[in-house]
Structure formats: C-alpha cells, structure tokens
Design a protein around this motif. Structure first.
Motif, short mmCIF file in Angstrom:
data_model
loop_
_atom_site.label_atom_id
_atom_site.label_comp_id
_atom_site.label_asym_id
_atom_site.label_seq_id
_atom_site.Cartn_x
_atom_site.Cartn_y
_atom_site.Cartn_z
N GLU A 1 0.90 -1.13 -0.12
CA GLU A 1 0.03 -0.02 0.01
C GLU A 1 0.81 1.10 -0.13
O GLU A 1 0.26 2.26 0.33
N VAL A 2 2.01 1.19 -0.33
CA VAL A 2 3.05 2.39 -0.42
C VAL A 2 3.42 2.51 -2.00
O VAL A 2 4.07 1.60 -2.64
N LYS A 3 3.14 3.61 -2.58
CA LYS A 3 3.38 3.60 -4.02
C LYS A 3 4.93 3.87 -4.25
O LYS A 3 5.71 4.66 -3.49
N THR A 4 5.42 3.20 -5.30
CA THR A 4 6.91 2.97 -5.41
C THR A 4 7.11 4.56 -6.37
O THR A 4 6.25 5.11 -6.80
N SER A 5 8.40 5.14 -6.20
CA SER A 5 8.91 6.26 -6.86
C SER A 5 8.98 6.21 -8.63
O SER A 5 9.03 7.00 -9.45
N SER A 6 8.96 4.91 -8.89
CA SER A 6 9.27 4.70 -10.38
C SER A 6 8.10 5.13 -11.31
O SER A 6 7.08 5.06 -10.79
N ILE A 7 8.69 5.60 -12.56
CA ILE A 7 7.70 5.96 -13.57
C ILE A 7 7.57 5.12 -14.45
O ILE A 7 8.60 4.64 -15.24
N PHE A 8 6.45 4.39 -14.80
CA PHE A 8 6.43 3.32 -15.81
C PHE A 8 5.36 3.93 -16.95
O PHE A 8 4.25 4.04 -16.80
N VAL A 9 6.04 4.32 -18.08
CA VAL A 9 5.08 4.57 -19.32
C VAL A 9 5.37 3.75 -20.54
O VAL A 9 6.51 3.17 -20.66
N TYR A 10 4.50 3.82 -21.36
CA TYR A 10 4.64 2.73 -22.42
C TYR A 10 3.70 3.21 -23.81
O TYR A 10 2.62 3.64 -23.34
N SER A 11 4.13 3.13 -24.98
CA SER A 11 3.36 3.53 -26.01
C SER A 11 3.50 2.16 -26.96
O SER A 11 4.47 1.44 -26.82
N ASP A 12 2.40 2.10 -27.83
CA ASP A 12 2.29 0.93 -28.68
C ASP A 12 3.08 1.08 -30.22
O ASP A 12 2.39 0.66 -31.01
N ASP A 13 4.03 1.84 -30.33
CA ASP A 13 4.88 2.23 -31.46
C ASP A 13 5.27 0.73 -32.08
O ASP A 13 5.38 0.86 -33.29
N PHE A 14 5.68 -0.26 -31.44
CA PHE A 14 6.26 -1.23 -32.16
C PHE A 14 5.12 -2.57 -31.56
O PHE A 14 5.55 -3.68 -32.12
N THR A 15 4.09 -2.40 -30.81
CA THR A 15 3.10 -3.51 -30.41
C THR A 15 1.60 -3.21 -30.73
O THR A 15 1.04 -3.81 -30.27
N ASP A 16 1.28 -2.44 -31.93
CA ASP A 16 0.03 -2.15 -32.28
C ASP A 16 -0.73 -3.48 -32.57
O ASP A 16 -0.39 -4.22 -33.68
N GLY A 17 -1.70 -3.45 -31.89
CA GLY A 17 -2.58 -4.93 -32.14
C GLY A 17 -1.92 -6.24 -31.71
O GLY A 17 -2.65 -7.27 -31.80
N LYS A 18 -1.00 -6.01 -30.72
CA LYS A 18 -0.19 -7.49 -30.54
C LYS A 18 -0.34 -7.47 -28.87
O LYS A 18 -0.97 -6.36 -28.07
N GLN A 19 -0.05 -8.88 -28.39
CA GLN A 19 -0.27 -8.86 -27.02
C GLN A 19 1.22 -8.42 -26.21
O GLN A 19 2.14 -8.46 -27.01
N VAL A 20 1.06 -7.64 -25.16
CA VAL A 20 1.84 -7.03 -24.70
C VAL A 20 2.33 -7.57 -23.29
O VAL A 20 1.45 -7.71 -22.43
N THR A 21 3.69 -7.73 -23.06
CA THR A 21 4.12 -8.31 -21.74
C THR A 21 5.08 -7.39 -21.08
O THR A 21 5.77 -6.82 -21.72
N ARG A 22 4.63 -6.73 -20.06
CA ARG A 22 5.30 -5.49 -19.43
C ARG A 22 5.88 -6.09 -18.05
O ARG A 22 5.02 -6.53 -17.11
N PHE B 1 6.81 10.73 -19.58
CA PHE B 1 8.14 10.32 -20.25
C PHE B 1 9.05 11.36 -20.05
O PHE B 1 10.26 11.29 -19.85
N GLY B 2 9.06 12.71 -20.11
CA GLY B 2 9.87 13.62 -19.91
C GLY B 2 10.13 13.85 -18.48
O GLY B 2 11.55 13.91 -18.00
N LEU B 3 9.33 13.74 -17.56
CA LEU B 3 9.60 13.62 -16.25
C LEU B 3 10.66 12.30 -16.00
O LEU B 3 11.62 12.52 -15.04
N ASP B 4 10.27 11.40 -16.52
CA ASP B 4 11.10 9.88 -16.16
C ASP B 4 12.58 10.10 -16.66
O ASP B 4 13.67 9.81 -16.16
N GLN B 5 12.64 10.95 -17.85
CA GLN B 5 14.11 11.19 -18.59
C GLN B 5 14.86 12.32 -17.61
O GLN B 5 16.03 11.97 -17.63
N ASN B 6 14.10 13.06 -17.08
CA ASN B 6 14.78 14.13 -16.19
C ASN B 6 15.58 13.75 -15.04
O ASN B 6 16.59 13.47 -14.60
N ARG B 7 14.64 12.23 -14.44
CA ARG B 7 14.97 11.75 -13.16
C ARG B 7 16.02 10.72 -13.34
O ARG B 7 16.95 10.60 -12.82
N SER B 8 16.06 10.29 -14.70
CA SER B 8 16.93 9.17 -15.06
C SER B 8 18.44 9.70 -15.67
O SER B 8 19.35 9.15 -15.77
#
Length: 264
Positions: free
Chosen positions: A167-188, A219-226
């Motif tokens: 019940e504690v949110k982690t600080s990591s940012i997970f974002v994803y786009s379907d640029d390479f997986t349009d219409g496919k099954q996605v495993t993350r 995505f931009g926020l994650d890039q700044n942190r990374s």
C-alpha cells in the motif's frame, strides 16, 4: 642565470595572484509557480485536483497547498462541475464520473489569473493477467511484477502503470506506447531496482490509459530523473496547462489489480 630564473618565478606568482578575484554569486529565487495535478477517471464518482506552490531551490520538498482557488471541470456537452476545497490545496467533486471517448476541460481561477487545460479520455484497455517474474543480476535474484494485455489494433495507445508495495506507491515511473506493438499482446515487467519483493508482500498495479500529451509529460519527467549526474540541464516536462503553470490535467481510464507475492 639563477637570478633570472628567480625573477621569473616571482613575476609569475605576482601575475597569477593579481588575476584572482572572488566572485560572489547571488542565487535569486524566482516567483513561485502553481503546480496543478488533476485527474478525471472512469472508476469513481469522486474526482480531484491538487494545487500546490513551487518552492525555491535549496528548500525542503514540501510544497504548500494553495487555498482559495475556484476550480471547475466541464465536459464536452457543457455540463460544469464545481470542485470544492476539502483540505488545503485539495479540490474535489463527488458527483462526477469520466466517460471514455469524451473531452474534459479544466478551469482554475486564482489570484486574478486563469489556468486552463483539456484532456480526452481514451478507450479503456484492460489487463488480461498478472504474475511475477524472477530476474537474476550479478547472481542476485529479484522478483518483479509482470502484466499482460492486448493492445487494440490501428489505434494509437499510451499507458502509464503505477506500482504499489504494501500500500505504498513506488517512485518509479512506468510509461509505454504501442509504437512497436500495435494490435499485439504486450508483456510488461515493472522492474524497480529500489524494490525487492518478498514473499507475502501485497503488490498492486494501476493501469492508466492516457492521452499523448500526458504520456509526454510522464516520459519527460522520467527522462529528467534518469539523467542523474549528466551535465545537461533538466527541463520542465511538457504540460497541457496554460499560463505557465506546472503539472498536468489527465482524463484517463483506470484499472487496479492486486495480489500477494507467493511464498517460495
């Protein structure tokens, strides 16, 4: 010859010491900006907008809540919902539920300034299954949450995942786009180097379907942190809020699933 050398050394010391100058740099704090975090979802009748104020560099990361703002959200049919301040900087409406495919407009009036934003709620994509994945790094085994879903074909989709442990949110940012997986099954795999899941831990994941601007924001926020110690100066992430305010306004679908790490 020795006299000439001695004279040269003395001259060089005098020259460089004369070139030294103490420069005092005055770091002036900029005027505080509004930081707006607004979310409209399709899962609850209570929607909320959080308004805080930025703080100067060097001060604690405690952002004070901004009271006294007028906050409204209007749907594409012109129905307006007033958000009441329930706590300092926390504004909410308890009679509004977002509908996928519809556009919502945020309006904030504070200190004689107006701030606006728009966001369209995408269609919902649901998680098909979740489980755990074991990864070995330098002979150390780490357990992470893994989820599977089917991306809709011929539709541009953007996702954000929020991971919570006990019940504690982690600080990591997970974002994803379907640029390479349009219409496919996605495993993350939601792998967080700072999280070491143990047997019996309660793990929850929120899957948000978000619009393109909100994807670019996270995505931009994650890039700044990374970027870490890189020399490039980090920039504020893209915001869809007008008049120079920071933050975002997101109309998003939301699905939450949870499970316990099995005893191994």
């Amino acid at each position: 010859m020795r006299l000439i050398q001695t004279f040269f050394v003395l001259f060089a010391l005098l020259f460089f010491s004369a070139c030294e100058k103490v420069i005092d740099i005055e770091l002036k704090g900029s005027d505080p900006l509004l930081v707006i975090e607004g979310v409209i979802n399709n899962r609850t009748d209570t929607q909320s907008v959080r308004i805080t104020s930025s703080v100067p560099i060097g001060e604690s990361n405690r952002f004070p809540g901004v009271s006294g703002a007028t906050v409204t959200v209007k749907d594409q049919d012109g129905i307006t919902y007033a958000f009441r301040e329930r706590a300092p900087g926390i504004y909410s409406s308890r009679r509004m539920r977002g509908i996928p495919g519809r556009t919502y407009s945020l309006s904030i009036l504070y200190n004689r300034k107006s701030y606006t934003a728009q966001s369209r709620m995408p269609s919902q994509v649901t998680i098909d299954s979740i489980g755990f994945q074991s990864t070995t790094i330098f002979n150390n085994s780490r357990t992470s949450l893994q989820l599977i879903f089917r991306d809709p074909p011929q539709i541009k989709n953007y996702y954000r995942f929020v991971l919570s442990v006990n019940e504690v949110k982690t600080s990591s940012i997970f974002v994803y786009s379907d640029d390479f997986t349009d219409g496919k099954q996605v495993t993350r795999d939601l792998f967080d180097v700072d999280v070491d899941l143990k047997s019996g831990d309660k793990v929850a994941v929120e899957m948000h379907c978000i619009d393109p601007v909100i994807y670019r924001y996270w995505f931009g926020l994650d890039q700044n942190r990374s970027r870490g110690g890189a020399s490039v100066t980090p920039a504020n992430p893209v915001s869809n809020i007008s008049n120079g305010a920071l933050g975002y306004f997101s109309a998003q679908t939301q699905q939450t699933e949870q499970l316990y790490v099995p005893f191994l």
